[in-house]
Structures are given as structure tokens and as C-alpha cells.
Design an enzyme around this catalytic site. Structure first.
Site, PDB file in Angstrom:
ATOM      1  N   ARG A 121       0.811  -1.234   0.000  1.00 18.37           N
ATOM      2  CA  ARG A 121       0.000   0.000   0.000  1.00 18.37           C
ATOM      3  C   ARG A 121       0.836   1.273   0.000  1.00 18.37           C
ATOM      4  O   ARG A 121       0.386   2.329   0.432  1.00 18.37           O
ATOM      5  CB  ARG A 121      -0.964   0.036   1.186  1.00 18.37           C
ATOM      6  CG  ARG A 121      -1.957  -1.095   1.170  1.00 18.37           C
ATOM      7  CD  ARG A 121      -3.141  -0.795   2.065  1.00 18.37           C
ATOM      8  NE  ARG A 121      -4.033  -1.940   2.083  1.00 18.37           N
ATOM      9  CZ  ARG A 121      -3.912  -2.958   2.917  1.00 18.37           C
ATOM     10  NH1 ARG A 121      -2.955  -2.971   3.811  1.00 18.37           N
ATOM     11  NH2 ARG A 121      -4.754  -3.968   2.855  1.00 18.37           N
ATOM     12  N   LYS A 143       2.312  11.463 -11.320  1.00 25.01           N
ATOM     13  CA  LYS A 143       1.544  10.460 -12.064  1.00 25.01           C
ATOM     14  C   LYS A 143       2.413   9.243 -12.253  1.00 25.01           C
ATOM     15  O   LYS A 143       3.510   9.335 -12.803  1.00 25.01           O
ATOM     16  CB  LYS A 143       1.163  11.001 -13.443  1.00 25.01           C
ATOM     17  CG  LYS A 143      -0.041  11.897 -13.454  1.00 25.01           C
ATOM     18  CD  LYS A 143      -0.433  12.129 -14.907  1.00 25.01           C
ATOM     19  CE  LYS A 143      -1.613  13.049 -15.033  1.00 25.01           C
ATOM     20  NZ  LYS A 143      -1.924  13.313 -16.452  1.00 25.01           N
ATOM     21  N   GLU A 185       8.671  19.323 -25.023  1.00 26.30           N
ATOM     22  CA  GLU A 185       7.865  19.598 -23.821  1.00 26.30           C
ATOM     23  C   GLU A 185       8.316  20.903 -23.150  1.00 26.30           C
ATOM     24  O   GLU A 185       7.505  21.628 -22.580  1.00 26.30           O
ATOM     25  CB  GLU A 185       7.954  18.439 -22.815  1.00 26.30           C
ATOM     26  CG  GLU A 185       7.424  17.110 -23.322  1.00 26.30           C
ATOM     27  CD  GLU A 185       5.905  16.910 -23.154  1.00 26.30           C
ATOM     28  OE1 GLU A 185       5.241  17.787 -22.577  1.00 26.30           O
ATOM     29  OE2 GLU A 185       5.403  15.873 -23.629  1.00 26.30           O
ATOM     30  N   LYS A 227       5.450  23.579 -14.403  1.00 26.85           N
ATOM     31  CA  LYS A 227       4.593  22.421 -14.187  1.00 26.85           C
ATOM     32  C   LYS A 227       4.183  22.325 -12.712  1.00 26.85           C
ATOM     33  O   LYS A 227       3.038  22.009 -12.401  1.00 26.85           O
ATOM     34  CB  LYS A 227       5.261  21.119 -14.650  1.00 26.85           C
ATOM     35  CG  LYS A 227       4.313  19.946 -14.500  1.00 26.85           C
ATOM     36  CD  LYS A 227       4.648  18.724 -15.301  1.00 26.85           C
ATOM     37  CE  LYS A 227       3.556  17.666 -15.060  1.00 26.85           C
ATOM     38  NZ  LYS A 227       3.912  16.335 -15.556  1.00 26.85           N
ATOM     39  N   GLU A 237      -6.052  16.800 -11.618  1.00 26.94           N
ATOM     40  CA  GLU A 237      -6.538  17.073 -12.954  1.00 26.94           C
ATOM     41  C   GLU A 237      -8.035  17.357 -13.019  1.00 26.94           C
ATOM     42  O   GLU A 237      -8.807  16.661 -13.674  1.00 26.94           O
ATOM     43  CB  GLU A 237      -6.187  15.886 -13.886  1.00 26.94           C
ATOM     44  CG  GLU A 237      -6.205  16.312 -15.331  1.00 26.94           C
ATOM     45  CD  GLU A 237      -5.278  15.461 -16.205  1.00 26.94           C
ATOM     46  OE1 GLU A 237      -4.350  14.848 -15.663  1.00 26.94           O
ATOM     47  OE2 GLU A 237      -5.494  15.476 -17.400  1.00 26.94           O
ATOM     48  N   HIS A 248      -0.969  17.580 -27.271  1.00 27.22           N
ATOM     49  CA  HIS A 248      -1.048  16.150 -26.990  1.00 27.22           C
ATOM     50  C   HIS A 248      -2.247  15.465 -27.636  1.00 27.22           C
ATOM     51  O   HIS A 248      -2.215  14.260 -27.868  1.00 27.22           O
ATOM     52  CB  HIS A 248      -1.045  15.899 -25.483  1.00 27.22           C
ATOM     53  CG  HIS A 248       0.317  16.036 -24.877  1.00 27.22           C
ATOM     54  ND1 HIS A 248       1.035  17.210 -24.936  1.00 27.22           N
ATOM     55  CD2 HIS A 248       1.116  15.142 -24.226  1.00 27.22           C
ATOM     56  CE1 HIS A 248       2.207  17.030 -24.327  1.00 27.22           C
ATOM     57  NE2 HIS A 248       2.272  15.788 -23.893  1.00 27.22           N
ATOM     58  N   HIS A 252      -0.936  12.532 -29.542  1.00 24.63           N
ATOM     59  CA  HIS A 252      -1.292  11.144 -29.218  1.00 24.63           C
ATOM     60  C   HIS A 252      -1.914  10.446 -30.427  1.00 24.63           C
ATOM     61  O   HIS A 252      -1.658   9.267 -30.668  1.00 24.63           O
ATOM     62  CB  HIS A 252      -2.290  11.100 -28.056  1.00 24.63           C
ATOM     63  CG  HIS A 252      -1.647  11.338 -26.723  1.00 24.63           C
ATOM     64  ND1 HIS A 252      -2.299  11.965 -25.684  1.00 24.63           N
ATOM     65  CD2 HIS A 252      -0.417  11.033 -26.261  1.00 24.63           C
ATOM     66  CE1 HIS A 252      -1.483  12.042 -24.639  1.00 24.63           C
ATOM     67  NE2 HIS A 252      -0.333  11.482 -24.961  1.00 24.63           N
TER      68      HIS A 252
END
Ligand code: ADP
Ligand code: ZN
Length: 366
Positions: A121, A143, A185, A227, A237, A248, A252
């Protein structure tokens, strides 16, 4: 050395950016009052270059440390290799006091971070990013994820590290295309949030990326700061964080249309930013003079030659699988001027197709 704090209340952490930092890893972890066992996760390219320095530093600081070396590449970001981390951790008897150190690019950071978030955990986690992309992007915001056969980054969590240590010397061995990917980026941050940063890059960026260490130090610092500011305002988000997706949506789609085997991430995003900026201009949101400046800088970052066997339909199809999509709508982040973008969900598909068709015509001229 430059340091900045990612401000997330109890989960805040520092990012340290400079030269000769790998050899300080052990001391840094001691200062964080790490107690238990450590597992360093890295890949076969990074390990021979930087493994020894990191492991020696950790051992010299008294840590019990083991290392797991993964194959390089996106294919490693899945259950099979996550389980390898869990098995090794269990073999070593790692418990809640133990920690995981990710030494490598975004693939290793995401995979090791995912393992750290879920093993028992959650155990402590430190990131030592060695690609420009990982330094300016995945090291901020927590993330972590692995891929599912049906989609990238589908299984994951928000899990913040205790520390990110960016040793700029690792960029010396980074292949050109990887540098370019990260630089795309970097330019993104200027366009979405900071006109003065954009201007600095516009003045200084050399297409061969043979810049001074100081340039990289400032560049990584300012990128992380932008960022960090966005992520602090919107950790999970809900709204603002969406602007990081500039370039993106189409990027993508390009990656997907070429089965993730032609472009690397930033190279696709560079085309995505070009197309989104043209779309913004066509929509009357962005002036021509600003579009020209943006295109100039994107060309300076450099475009991988556009692949032959891809068509407009493939790309439009790719837009439909966008994870950030809300229902039937495709979300576009469009520049309104350099340093400011807006979030749009009302762009007609035909308009996107038109931009792509014009782009293809231009491309076929060459
Ligand atoms: P990214 O950070 O772009 O998401 P990866 O983790 O896939 O990507 O790293 C890109 C490639 O660069 C991998 O093959 C990795 O092994 C290699 N790599 C990472 N860091 C370095 C470095 N500092 N020097 C040389 N190669 C590196
Ligand atoms: Zn990206």
C-alpha cells in the site's frame, strides 16, 4: 545547484537540479531519514552509465541496497515487469520502511513509481530522472502508471516521490532524438504559460542542443517550476492541469496512428503543437505574428520526417481514443497568445480535418 519545491501540502517534495548530483544520492536519502532497505530500479542502458555511482553513494551512506535492471523501452511498462519488482521486494523482505529509487527515463520512473505506490500500500519513492523528458515532465506531479494492452498509462495512481534528484550530467549521454523529445515539452511550457521563458528559448535554443550546462539548468528549472505551479493548483486534474495537454491531443493521435513505433513522445507532440497552433490561428484565436514565432521555435526543436504511410483518416480516428475526451467531444488546448492557452471542446471535426489536409498538402510538396 538549483532547488524548487513542488507544493502539495503534506505531500510536498523538493526537486534538486545540478551537476555531480548522483554521487550525493546517499547523503540526500539519509537526510530524508530513510531507514530500511532500498531497491534501485533502472534499465540496461542507464545501469552501465550511472548505476555504479548511485549504488556506491548509497552504500557509502550505509544503506542496504539491491538493484533491478529492466530491459529498456515502453514494453517494460506493464504487469510483467511490475511483478518482477514486487517479487524482488518480497525476496528482499522489504517492508513499509523500505524505499524504491527510480534511476532512468520516464518508463522506469512510471513503472518504479507504480510499484512504490502499490507495494504494501505504498513505500517511499525517490526519482533520479536521466532523460530530459523525465526531468521536465514526469518528475513533477506524481503520475505513476503502467500500460494495458488496450491503452497507455491505463493503470496507475497519483503518488508523489519524497525527492527528485536531477543530475544534468546524465544528459551528456542522451541520444539526440531523446533530447529533442524533451525539448518539445520544454517549449510547450513557454507557449502555455510563460512568454518570457518562450523568448529566452527563442533567443538561445540551438537546433543541435549543444548548449551550456547553465542553459540546461535554467531550462529544466523553469520547466519544472511551471509544471509545479500548475500541478499545485490542480493535483488531480480537475481543470487547470488540462493545459499541460497542449499538443497532446493530435500528438497522441499521431503516435497511435503510427502504432507507437515511429515517433517518440515529444516528436509527436511537436507536430501536435504545430497543428494545434495552426488550428488556433484558423479559429481566429491566435495572431499570425505569434503563430510564426511559435512555428519558428518548433522548427528549431526539429521535426522528425513525417511518415509516408499515414493519412488524415487514421489521425482523426486516433482522436476518438483520446483518454482526455469527455463523452463525444474532443478537447483541444489552443494558444490565444504566447504564454496563454484556452481549453476548447467545440471545435468541429471538419475544421481539424481541414488543418490536417492542408498540412498534408504542404508536406507532399517537399
Ligand atoms: P522517456 O523518458 O523518454 O519517457 P525512456 O525511459 O524510454 O523514455 O528512455 C528513453 C531511452 O533512453 C531508453 O532507451 C533509455 O534506456 C535511454 N536512456 C535514459 N537515460 C539515458 C541517459 N542518460 N543516457 C543514455 N540513454 C539513456
Ligand atoms: Zn507529454
Amino acid at each position: 545547484m538549483k532547488e524548487l519545491k513542488v507544493d502539495l501540502g503534506a505531500r510536498s517534495y523538493p526537486i534538486k537540479i545540478g551537476s555531480n548530483l548522483l554521487q550525493t544520492l546517499g547523503e540526500e536519502l539519509k537526510n530524508l531519514s530513510f531507514g530500511g532497505k532500498l531497491l534501485v530500479v533502472t534499465d540496461e542502458n542507464v545501469y552501465p552509465l550511472y548505476g555504479k555511482t548511485c549504488l556506491e553513494s548509497l552504500k557509502n551512506s550505509g544503506f542496504k541496497v539491491d538493484v533491478l535492471v529492466m530491459p529498456p523501452g515502453e514494453g517494460t511498462k506493464g504487469w510483467f515487469y511490475a511483478e518482477k519488482i514486487f517479487s524482488r521486494a518480497l525476496d528482499l523482505g522489504m517492508d513499509r520502511d523500505s524505499g524504491i529509487v527510480a534511476l532512468g527515463g520516464g518508463v522506469i520512473g512510471d513503472l518504479a513509481g507504480f510499484a512504490a505506490a502499490t507495494y504494501m500500500r505504498g513505500v517511499s519513492y525517490v526519482q533520479v530522472p536521466t532523460t530530459l523528458l523525465a526531468q521536465v515532465d514526469s518528475s513533477v506531479g506524481g503520475k505513476v502508471a503502467i500500460n494495458h494492452p488496450r491503452g497507455k498509462n491505463m493503470i496507475g495512481a497519483f503518488y508523489q516521490p519524497l525527492l527528485v534528484l536531477v543530475d544534468l550530467d546524465t544528459l551528456n549521454t542522451l541520444p539526440f532524438r531523446e533530447l529533442r523529445s524533451g525539448m518539445a515539452e520544454v517549449v510547450k511550457y513557454g507557449i502555455i504559460r510563460d512568454a518570457s521563458f518562450f523568448n529566452t528559448l527563442y533567443t538561445a535554443l540551438d537546433p543541435t542542443f549543444s548548449q551550456e550546462k547553465e542553459f540546461f539548468q535554467d531550462t529544466v528549472y523553469r520547466s519544472c517550476a511551471i509544471k509545479a505551479e500548475i500541478v499545485s493548483a490542480d493535483e488531480r486534474e480537475g481543470g487547470l492541469r488540462a493545459i499541460l495537454n497542449f499538443g497532446h491531443t493530435l500528438g497522441h493521435a499521431l503516435e497511435a496512428a503510427t502504432r507507437y513505433s515511429y515517433f517518440n513522445h515529444g516528436e509527436a507532440v511537436n507536430y501536435g503543437m504545430l497543428l494545434a497552433s495552426r488550428l488556433a490561428h484558423r479559429e481566429g484565436l491566435l495572431r499570425k505574428t505569434e503563430l510564426d514565432l511559435i512555428e519558428d521555435l518548433l522548427y528549431r526543436v526539429g521535426f522528425l520526417e513525417f511518415p509516408q504511410n499515414i493519412n488524415v483518416k487514421d489521425i482523426v480516428q486516433g482522436l476518438k481514443y483520446d483518454k482526455k475526451r469527455k463523452g463525444e467531444k474532443t478537447i483541444f488546448i489552443l494558444p490565444e497568445k504566447i504564454g496563454r492557452v484556452g481549453i476548447y471542446d467545440n471545435i468541429a471535426e471538419e475544421k481539424v480535418e481541414k488543418i490536417l489536409k492542408d498540412f498534408f498538402k504542404e508536406f507532399n510538396k517537399y
